[in-house]
Design an enzyme around this catalytic site. Sequence first.
Site, PDB file in Angstrom:
ATOM      1  CE  LYS A 112     -61.353 -19.466 142.497  1.00  0.00           C
ATOM      2  NZ  LYS A 112     -60.026 -19.593 141.848  1.00  0.00           N
TER       3      LYS A 112
HETATM    4  N1  GLU Z   1     -58.467 -16.426 140.873  1.00  0.00           N
HETATM    5  C1  GLU Z   1     -57.111 -16.646 140.454  1.00  0.00           C
HETATM    6  C2  GLU Z   1     -56.826 -18.132 140.364  1.00  0.00           C
HETATM    7  O1  GLU Z   1     -57.712 -18.919 140.170  1.00  0.00           O
HETATM    8  C3  GLU Z   1     -56.110 -15.883 141.300  1.00  0.00           C
HETATM    9  C4  GLU Z   1     -56.080 -16.228 142.761  1.00  0.00           C
HETATM   10  C5  GLU Z   1     -55.182 -15.297 143.594  1.00  0.00           C
HETATM   11  O2  GLU Z   1     -54.519 -14.452 143.043  1.00  0.00           O
HETATM   12  O3  GLU Z   1     -55.203 -15.496 144.806  1.00  0.00           O
HETATM   13  O4  GLU Z   1     -55.700 -18.546 140.377  1.00  0.00           O
END
Ligand code: GLU
Length: 421
Positions: A111
């Site tokens: 993240k």
């Molecule tokens: N931000 C989204 C999540 O929390 C998508 C992450 C992604 O597609 O890599 O799952």
Amino acid sequence: MIAGNNNHNETALDVALQQMNEAADLIHLDQSTRNLLSKPKRVLSVAVPVQMDDGSVQVFDGYRVQHNLARGPAKGGIRFHPEVTMDEVVALAMWMTWKCAVVDIPYGGAKGGIVVDPKKLSIGEIERMTRRFTSEISMIIGPEKDIPAPDVNTNPQVMAWIMDTYSMEMGYSIPAVVTGKPIEVGGSVGRADATSRGCVFTIIDLAGRIGLDLEGATVAVQGYGNVGSNAAFMLEDLGCKVVAVSDVEGGIYNENGLNTRAVADTVRESGSVVNYPDAEHISNDELLVLPVDILVPAALENQITGRNAKNVRAKVIAEGANGPLTPEADAILRDKGCIVIPDILANAGGVTVSYFEWVQGIQALSWTAEQVQRELKRRMTTAFEAVYSYAQEEKLDMRTAAYVIALKRVAQAIKLRGVYP
Ligand code: GLU
């Protein structure tokens, strides 16, 4: 069991660790694997200087965290929010590890975040901040290493800037470095509303199992960003009555059901759901305790805690957001018979279609909308069935069942790969 613990100031990281440890206890996970998974593999903290429109230079704090890479390259979104902290990003990266494992896509968890209120920045300032952040983290991202995506307050345009910046630095176009891009620059059809679609698939699957008729079922949605608004449209299309929605400014309620697309028009025109004419005003706290069949928290972490869980009256909660419920809330809701579809399953549709986008990027070909929908449905339903039946067999709630499945997969990958050197 943490019922009776009155600590309402838990951080997202406290919550993530507690959830992991509860499942680790159940499967008697060995201490060394537990120690490894309790920490992120890699944390990069960067200072992001940005030339502002008035000529001054502001420096923002940014982070990219890779939690565990045993199952594949790191994957996870980037958020822009004034309350981002390094610990929060660690928790969110940890949740991505479990999420990718639950839907069985070959990624580890990551993240990113920048501590910023993007509403206070111009488009040009947001672009320059995004580009400099991308440059600062470029040594750890890449299509084989770590693939960012959208999250809170980031969107396809921001992904296009990330793709362009990384490509300019490398000297050629590398679309697979990021997912959630606009279709014109290598995005996938069906990615924009994939998180909501996946969430709605889990609601449909659960409704089938518990005999909940979705026709006329009442729904409240907290958060009207990408995930909340699309989930509201899809649930309305299924015949549900979406009686309440909210955003940072507050909520709106109409017992006869809201026209969810008209609410989205109001947001586009005025900036908030609260300006929608045909509804009563309610607070976010009030929305969370409405007597509805289905509640979809699709905003931020720690929304339902030991403080308000006892007042929640929803029959089903589908976590569109990451980490909206604390373990204390989980315990209270479990005792009340409320069924929670956990974030690592309920909102996994986004990263699942990100995986499809990445596969298409690497292979330089594009799937049809039908292919994307079919594969998303297949993967979500397979994951739902695995979690639901394990929960039934072992008399667990769905979060614990999902964690056990994910932890076992990640622990097995760690064991097979062994310790280097
Ligand atoms: N931000 C989204 C999540 O929390 C998508 C992450 C992604 O597609 O890599 O799952």
